[in-house]
Design a protein around this motif. Structure first.
Motif, short mmCIF file in Angstrom:
data_model
loop_
_atom_site.label_atom_id
_atom_site.label_comp_id
_atom_site.label_asym_id
_atom_site.label_seq_id
_atom_site.Cartn_x
_atom_site.Cartn_y
_atom_site.Cartn_z
N GLY A 50 -4.41 15.54 -35.94
CA GLY A 50 -3.16 14.86 -35.63
C GLY A 50 -2.84 14.89 -34.14
N TRP A 51 -3.08 16.05 -33.50
CA TRP A 51 -2.85 16.15 -32.06
C TRP A 51 -3.76 15.22 -31.28
N LEU A 52 -5.04 15.22 -31.60
CA LEU A 52 -5.99 14.38 -30.86
C LEU A 52 -5.66 12.90 -31.03
N CYS A 53 -5.28 12.51 -32.24
CA CYS A 53 -4.93 11.10 -32.45
C CYS A 53 -3.68 10.72 -31.65
N ALA A 54 -2.69 11.62 -31.63
CA ALA A 54 -1.45 11.32 -30.93
C ALA A 54 -1.64 11.22 -29.42
N VAL A 55 -2.56 12.04 -28.87
CA VAL A 55 -2.74 12.08 -27.42
C VAL A 55 -3.81 11.10 -26.95
N LEU A 56 -4.94 11.08 -27.63
CA LEU A 56 -6.08 10.31 -27.12
C LEU A 56 -6.04 8.84 -27.51
N ALA A 57 -5.54 8.54 -28.71
CA ALA A 57 -5.59 7.15 -29.18
C ALA A 57 -4.88 6.18 -28.23
N PRO A 58 -3.63 6.45 -27.80
CA PRO A 58 -2.98 5.51 -26.88
C PRO A 58 -3.73 5.37 -25.54
N ALA A 59 -4.28 6.49 -25.06
CA ALA A 59 -4.99 6.43 -23.78
C ALA A 59 -6.28 5.63 -23.89
N LEU A 60 -7.00 5.79 -24.99
CA LEU A 60 -8.26 5.07 -25.16
C LEU A 60 -8.03 3.58 -25.35
N ALA A 61 -6.82 3.22 -25.79
CA ALA A 61 -6.50 1.80 -25.95
C ALA A 61 -6.07 1.15 -24.64
N ALA A 62 -5.98 1.94 -23.58
CA ALA A 62 -5.55 1.40 -22.28
C ALA A 62 -6.66 0.53 -21.68
N PRO A 63 -6.31 -0.36 -20.78
CA PRO A 63 -7.32 -1.20 -20.12
C PRO A 63 -8.33 -0.35 -19.35
N ASP A 64 -9.51 -0.90 -19.12
CA ASP A 64 -10.53 -0.19 -18.36
C ASP A 64 -10.01 0.22 -16.99
N GLY A 65 -10.32 1.44 -16.63
CA GLY A 65 -9.90 1.95 -15.34
C GLY A 65 -8.55 2.63 -15.35
N ALA A 66 -7.82 2.49 -16.46
CA ALA A 66 -6.49 3.09 -16.52
C ALA A 66 -6.41 4.20 -17.56
N VAL A 67 -7.57 4.59 -18.13
CA VAL A 67 -7.57 5.59 -19.19
C VAL A 67 -7.02 6.92 -18.69
N ALA A 68 -7.51 7.37 -17.51
CA ALA A 68 -7.08 8.66 -16.98
C ALA A 68 -5.58 8.66 -16.71
#
Length: 282
Positions: free
Chosen positions: A220-238
């Motif tokens: 649940g933690w990984l989905c909440a934190v990583l999923a929105p970031a991985l959906a970001a445009p290329d170059g903006a993940v970090a």
């Protein structure tokens, strides 16, 4: 047998050996999940002639096993190491080192600017995974023996959890301190969330089992934190990952919320402590 308790007549016949085998086996199966009846049966057996013999045997065993003051330290240390050993062996410890060293290499060798946010995102689930991998038949070849000792149950789980936290917290925090900071939460911002997720996994483990509970909390933690970031445009993940972490672990109010959640999980765990007396025992 939920809600059912053995009547006194049944317990008395079991204690004096007059209960038929089939009924005795059925009662013994019930005792695996009913601490109340187990205590009553134990008291009834102690009141019989066999109870006096068993008490003598117990006293003799304890007298032989009780160390003298000079012997106590070397005997306690192996016992503690035996209880804690599954928490520091197997795949978990190399995984902790891999997470810490991997983040350092990403930052200082590959030049990845999001190394610290990535470490802070993964770090809270490392102790959670360590708890799941340190308790149960899959982790300890002597689990069934350990689970039947007086030190089993929640006490054994907490011993191994303490070892997991003692190894992972300083190691991952130190790794975060040597990583370049592009802004966002500090290197120690993950500590309270990590502790809370660990306590939440332990509390849920009384109902779901440790491995399922850790999968729920850690996943649940990984989905909440990583999923929105991985959906970001290329170059903006970090940057998105850093923003997510700032929302979840940054600021005094947020950390206070994690502290309150940790206290609540600890209270729930204490209230459900007897559930661990039969956790993965058979």
């Amino acid at each position: 047998m939920t809600g059912w308790h053995a009547p006194e007549t049944l317990i008395a016949r079991y204690a004096d050996g007059s209960l038929p085998d089939a009924d005795a086996w059925s009662l013994e199966k019930h005792l695996e999940s009913c601490a109340s009846c187990a205590g009553r049966v134990s008291g009834a057996v102690r009141a019989t002639a066999a109870g006096a013999v068993l008490a003598d045997v117990r006293d003799a065993v304890l007298a032989a096993a009780t160390p003298t003051p000079a012997e106590a330290p070397p005997l306690r240390t192996p016992r503690l190491l035996w209880a804690a050993a599954p928490a520091v062996r197997g795949a978990w410890l190399p995984a902790v080192l891999l997470v810490a060293l991997g983040a350092v290499l990403l930052a200082h060798v590959a030049g990845f600017s999001g190394a610290r946010p990535l470490l802070l995102a993964v770090a809270p689930v490392v102790p959670v995974a360590g708890v799941a991998l340190s308790y149960g038949r899959h982790a300890d070849p002597l689990h069934e023996l350990a689970a039947s000792t007086p030190s089993a149950g929640l006490r054994l789980v907490l011993t191994r959890t303490a070892v997991v936290l003692a190894v992972s917290l300083p190691l991952l925090t130190l790794a975060g301190l040597v990583l370049p900071s592009p802004g966002g939460p500090g290197a120690a911002a993950w500590l309270l969330p990590g502790l809370t997720l660990t306590l939440a996994a332990l509390a849920l483990g009384g109902w779901l089992g440790l491995r399922t509970a850790t999968a729920v909390t850690g996943g649940g933690w990984l989905c909440a934190v990583l999923a929105p970031a991985l959906a970001a445009p290329d170059g903006a993940v970090a940057r998105h990952l850093s923003d997510q972490l700032s929302a979840y672990v940054g600021g005094a109010a947020t950390q206070g919320g994690w502290a309150a959640a940790a206290a609540l999980c600890a209270v729930l765990l204490a209230a459900r402590r007897t559930a661990y007396d039969r956790l993965e025992r058979f």
